[in-house]
Design a protein around this motif. Structure first.
Motif, PDB file in Angstrom:
ATOM      1  N   VAL B  15       0.690  -0.709  -0.006  1.00  0.00           N
ATOM      2  CA  VAL B  15      -0.091  -0.568  -0.519  1.00  0.00           C
ATOM      3  C   VAL B  15       1.181   0.993   0.002  1.00  0.00           C
ATOM      4  O   VAL B  15       0.374   2.057  -0.765  1.00  0.00           O
ATOM      5  CB  VAL B  15      -0.392   0.504   1.187  1.00  0.00           C
ATOM      6  N   GLY B  18       2.528   1.561  -3.695  1.00  0.00           N
ATOM      7  CA  GLY B  18       1.572   1.825  -4.312  1.00  0.00           C
ATOM      8  C   GLY B  18       1.062   3.580  -4.287  1.00  0.00           C
ATOM      9  O   GLY B  18       0.883   4.188  -4.803  1.00  0.00           O
ATOM     10  N   SER B  19       0.915   3.833  -2.837  1.00  0.00           N
ATOM     11  CA  SER B  19       0.252   5.289  -3.019  1.00  0.00           C
ATOM     12  C   SER B  19       1.500   6.265  -3.543  1.00  0.00           C
ATOM     13  O   SER B  19       1.320   7.332  -4.200  1.00  0.00           O
ATOM     14  CB  SER B  19       0.308   5.763  -1.149  1.00  0.00           C
ATOM     15  N   LEU B  22       1.749   6.233  -6.255  1.00  0.00           N
ATOM     16  CA  LEU B  22       0.438   7.159  -7.522  1.00  0.00           C
ATOM     17  C   LEU B  22       1.013   8.608  -7.634  1.00  0.00           C
ATOM     18  O   LEU B  22       0.839   9.484  -8.950  1.00  0.00           O
ATOM     19  CB  LEU B  22      -0.162   7.639  -6.380  1.00  0.00           C
ATOM     20  N   ILE B  23       1.711   8.945  -6.123  1.00  0.00           N
ATOM     21  CA  ILE B  23       1.632  10.989  -5.969  1.00  0.00           C
ATOM     22  C   ILE B  23       3.138  10.543  -7.278  1.00  0.00           C
ATOM     23  O   ILE B  23       3.000  11.881  -8.431  1.00  0.00           O
ATOM     24  CB  ILE B  23       2.193  10.863  -4.528  1.00  0.00           C
ATOM     25  N   MET B  26       1.446  11.047 -10.718  1.00  0.00           N
ATOM     26  CA  MET B  26       0.918  12.691 -11.030  1.00  0.00           C
ATOM     27  C   MET B  26       1.687  13.544 -10.829  1.00  0.00           C
ATOM     28  O   MET B  26       1.222  14.374 -12.074  1.00  0.00           O
ATOM     29  CB  MET B  26      -0.253  12.228  -9.380  1.00  0.00           C
ATOM     30  N   MET B  27       3.017  13.875  -9.693  1.00  0.00           N
ATOM     31  CA  MET B  27       3.727  14.332 -10.065  1.00  0.00           C
ATOM     32  C   MET B  27       4.579  14.697 -11.558  1.00  0.00           C
ATOM     33  O   MET B  27       4.844  15.401 -11.569  1.00  0.00           O
ATOM     34  CB  MET B  27       4.600  14.537  -9.060  1.00  0.00           C
ATOM     35  N   LEU B  30       2.708  15.140 -14.645  1.00  0.00           N
ATOM     36  CA  LEU B  30       2.090  16.670 -15.477  1.00  0.00           C
ATOM     37  C   LEU B  30       2.815  17.206 -16.355  1.00  0.00           C
ATOM     38  O   LEU B  30       4.246  16.721 -16.067  1.00  0.00           O
ATOM     39  CB  LEU B  30       1.448  17.243 -14.359  1.00  0.00           C
ATOM     40  N   ILE B 265       5.642  21.916   1.175  1.00  0.00           N
ATOM     41  CA  ILE B 265       4.409  21.209  -0.019  1.00  0.00           C
ATOM     42  C   ILE B 265       4.057  22.332  -1.499  1.00  0.00           C
ATOM     43  O   ILE B 265       4.209  22.128  -2.342  1.00  0.00           O
ATOM     44  CB  ILE B 265       3.371  20.150   0.255  1.00  0.00           C
ATOM     45  N   LEU B 269       5.410  22.750  -4.781  1.00  0.00           N
ATOM     46  CA  LEU B 269       4.069  22.570  -5.752  1.00  0.00           C
ATOM     47  C   LEU B 269       4.000  23.589  -7.604  1.00  0.00           C
ATOM     48  O   LEU B 269       3.831  22.983  -8.345  1.00  0.00           O
ATOM     49  CB  LEU B 269       2.773  22.475  -5.838  1.00  0.00           C
ATOM     50  N   VAL B 277       7.586  17.606  -3.110  1.00  0.00           N
ATOM     51  CA  VAL B 277       6.330  16.955  -3.026  1.00  0.00           C
ATOM     52  C   VAL B 277       6.009  15.550  -2.359  1.00  0.00           C
ATOM     53  O   VAL B 277       5.615  14.918  -1.451  1.00  0.00           O
ATOM     54  CB  VAL B 277       5.699  17.596  -3.698  1.00  0.00           C
ATOM     55  N   ALA B 281       4.955  14.077   0.828  1.00  0.00           N
ATOM     56  CA  ALA B 281       4.083  13.353   0.676  1.00  0.00           C
ATOM     57  C   ALA B 281       3.545  11.927   1.403  1.00  0.00           C
ATOM     58  O   ALA B 281       3.084  11.251   1.979  1.00  0.00           O
ATOM     59  CB  ALA B 281       3.351  12.884  -0.586  1.00  0.00           C
ATOM     60  N   ILE B 284       3.812  11.580   4.875  1.00  0.00           N
ATOM     61  CA  ILE B 284       1.998  11.670   5.172  1.00  0.00           C
ATOM     62  C   ILE B 284       1.201  10.324   5.647  1.00  0.00           C
ATOM     63  O   ILE B 284       0.753  10.127   6.447  1.00  0.00           O
ATOM     64  CB  ILE B 284       1.640  12.951   4.943  1.00  0.00           C
ATOM     65  N   VAL B 285       1.679   9.982   4.313  1.00  0.00           N
ATOM     66  CA  VAL B 285       0.976   8.131   3.788  1.00  0.00           C
ATOM     67  C   VAL B 285       1.010   7.520   4.706  1.00  0.00           C
ATOM     68  O   VAL B 285       1.252   6.687   5.198  1.00  0.00           O
ATOM     69  CB  VAL B 285       1.356   8.100   2.294  1.00  0.00           C
TER      70      VAL B 285
END
Lengths: 320, 309
Positions: B15, B18-19, B22-23, B26-27, B30, B265, B269, B277, B281, B284-285
């Protein structure tokens, strides 16, 4: 002809309800609870709940405002006249006039901006909730009904998305877009928000899967799609709707927060979050520029929260 | 118990990967290019750009970049910022303690006031004070934190002059008081409602009647029998809420100018510093995952019927 009279008698009975049980034929009184499904029962409850009536009224007004903002104000939200400076304070007595709430830093009528800003909030709230409910229900139903490997895979994916704090994820996704239309914001929130519904749907479906009527349908040879659509879905719908209505207010708050942070909607889209963000420069001298759109956000979120609360109380028999 | 913890920790690994992936994806998926931003407005040689990108490993496929990043992370290396050349661990070491302090402050406030209000209301269901509290929590929930933050700032700093509008010293507890209340208010409302519902429900339970019939003092009935049984849903909520509190700090820290992770953060960004970031992140996860494990272990303490083999 006799069939028709029987039918009218039954419909008369359901209309009259329990007020005249003595005159009704015996066959009908034998099972009076048949007409009261979970939904009609809940509706009967809701109609008498003042919280529901107030919030539903507020929501109807908000829907009307976002559909036809022109009916509520003659001013345009984008007409800027620097002669109307923000230091010109609101005329609280001028109801529904352009200067009712005063003017913002660029001389635009705050009342007109508040009215035209409703559309963005309502569209995001309703749009995200609708999409999240559809996607979450499909994923949750697949995980709950098929179980095994499908369930493990889908549940891990749900866990991964849940591990990312909502606001943080939305910030990361949205900073990548140059032109953030309402749809971009909606899709970003859906991308991160479907997990809650998926979990609720999965839990509900796992309970329903073992019910006798599902086993019976299976034994009678009903196809999987028929079982899912005709037997499982209608019975799993109540908890999903409860969570969705309560989440709706949260999505509106999220849109306002993101627009406020500068990654949600942006000018020239009229949005309450954008207005709050531009109002903070003058917080000391002209607090109304910031406070009025803030209050609108709060009232809207409050209306949907009260609505969701009332629906939950009506649909969840455990709370009675 | 030990085996259960070990199993949960193992389950956490996919997990977490994966998390963070994912971040990371996304980062990096983009638009926006930190290398191009380095050049500013000046004319530049595309070859230089390419060389710099190669040096930073930005020309590799996404998964390979992630593997490189994650191996570094496992060795405690968060990477360096492209623009400033500052090691990211330094930024985190600077910002994290501030946010942890703010979050813990908000969390303590949430627990004490939220549970307290919930008990006060739940012991007398449908009374005036119960309805008053439900109304108050509804209003708190419907106020996004930026609304509450600015209202508080306007009221306490500009009207009453009790505090400075923004935080002067992010390390001082007194300065963090207002931001912590704003940050914790949403959770406070949820905690109060959960406690209230749970207590009102358990008041009618059989064991409560038994405790009263045994002649136990009221303090013991409420404080031990009722509380212990009513706190399970509240603890569940609190565990999942810590991650949200840390993310919610982005807004609160912005309003009150606290130099914590939210601030860091947000800044990263907009400078497209992906590694910063993702690094923050991930932390925090991690906090979120560990908190949910802690909650599951607390269940066994609150409810002895739950046993972990």
């Amino acid at each position: 002809m006799p069939e028709k009279t029987a039918a009218t008698a039954v419909s008369a009975e359901t209309e009259a309800g329990a007020t005249a049980p003595d005159d009704a034929p015996a066959a009908v009184t034998a099972k009076p609870e048949k007409a009261r499904s979970l939904w009609s029962d809940a509706w009967g409850d809701l109609r008498r709940n003042p919280l529901f009536l107030i919030s539903a009224g507020l929501i109807l007004v908000l829907l009307a405002i976002s559909a036809f903002p022109g009916l509520f104000t003659s001013a345009s939200p984008r007409d800027a006249d620097l002669a109307n400076h923000y230091l010109q304070h609101p005329n609280w007595g001028h109801f529904f006039a352009p200067d009712w709430f005063g003017y913002d830093g660029q001389g635009r009528s705050i009342y007109a901006r508040v009215i035209y800003g409703a559309r963005a909030s309502i569209m995001v709230g309703v749009g995200v909730t609708a999409l999240v409910t559809i996607i979450g229900t499909i994923i949750g139903m697949a995980a709950g009904y098929f179980g095994g490997l499908t369930d493990s895979l889908l549940s891990r994916v749900t866990d991964i998305f849940m591990g990312i704090p909502f606001l943080l994820g939305a910030l990361v996704v949205l900073t990548g877009f140059e032109n953030r239309s309402i749809w971009v914001v909606i899709l970003a929130l859906v991308f991160l928000g479907w997990t809650v519904i998926a979990r609720v749907a999965r839990g509900a479906v796992i309970n329903i899967k073992q019910a006798d009527y599902v086993v019976a349908a299976k034994a009678l040879g009903a196809s999987t799609s028929r079982i899912l659509l005709r037997h499982v879905l209608p019975n799993a719908l109540a908890p999903i709707i409860v969570v969705a209505t309560i989440a709706l207010g949260g999505y509106i708050a999220a849109e306002a927060t993101l627009s406020f942070l500068g990654v949600g909607l942006a000018e020239p889209t009229v949005s309450w979050g954008v207005d709050v963000s531009s109002g903070r420069e003058q917080l000391r001298n002209a607090p109304h520029v910031l406070i009025i759109p803030s209050v609108m956000v709060s009232i809207t979120v409050l209306a949907f929260l009260m609505f969701g609360d009332a629906v939950r109380n009506a649909l969840d028999p455990k709370l009675r | 118990m030990g085996r259960y913890v070990a199993r949960r920790l193992l389950q956490m690994i996919p997990v977490f990967i994966g998390s963070t992936f994912l971040i990371f994806a996304m980062m990096y998926a983009l638009p926006g290019d930190p290398v191009r931003a380095l050049m500013g407005d000046q004319a530049f040689d595309p070859a230089v750009l390419e060389a710099k990108r190669h040096e930073l490993g930005l020309d590799l496929p996404l998964w390979q970049q992630y593997v490189n990043y994650f191996t570094g992370l496992l060795q405690g290396d968060f990477g360096t910022e492209i623009g400033s050349g500052r090691p990211i661990s330094e930024i985190i070491a600077h910002a994290f303690p501030v946010s942890v302090r703010l979050t813990l402050f908000a969390f303590t406030f949430t627990v004490i006031v939220g549970i307290g209000l919930g008990i006060v209301a739940g012991l007398r269901p449908e009374s005036v004070r119960d309805r008053g509290l439900l109304g108050l929590t509804l209003v708190l929930i419907s106020m996004p934190s930026f609304v509450l933050g600015y209202l508080m700032q306007y009221l306490f700093a500009f009207q009453l002059g009790l505090t400075t509008p923004t935080v002067q010293d992010s390390e001082s507890f007194g300065d963090l008081f207002l931001p912590a209340i704003v940050l914790g208010s949403l959770s406070l409302a949820y905690v109060a409602r959960l406690t209230r519902t749970s207590i009102a429900e358990n008041l009618r339970a059989d064991y409560m009647r038994t405790a009263v019939a045994k002649g136990l003092p009221r303090r013991r009935i409420v404080g031990v029998h009722l509380m212990r049984n009513s706190l399970v849903p509240v603890v569940t909520f609190l565990g999942t809420d810590i991650g949200n509190l840390m993310a919610g700090a982005i807004v609160t820290e912005g309003i009150f100018n606290v130099q914590g992770v939210g601030d860091a953060i947000y800044e990263a960004l907009f400078r497209r510093e992906g590694a910063t970031v993702v690094g923050i992140a991930s932390l925090i996860v991690l906090v979120y995952l560990l908190a949910s494990l802690l909650v599951d272990l607390l269940y066994a303490v609150l409810d002895p019927r739950i046993r972990y083999a």
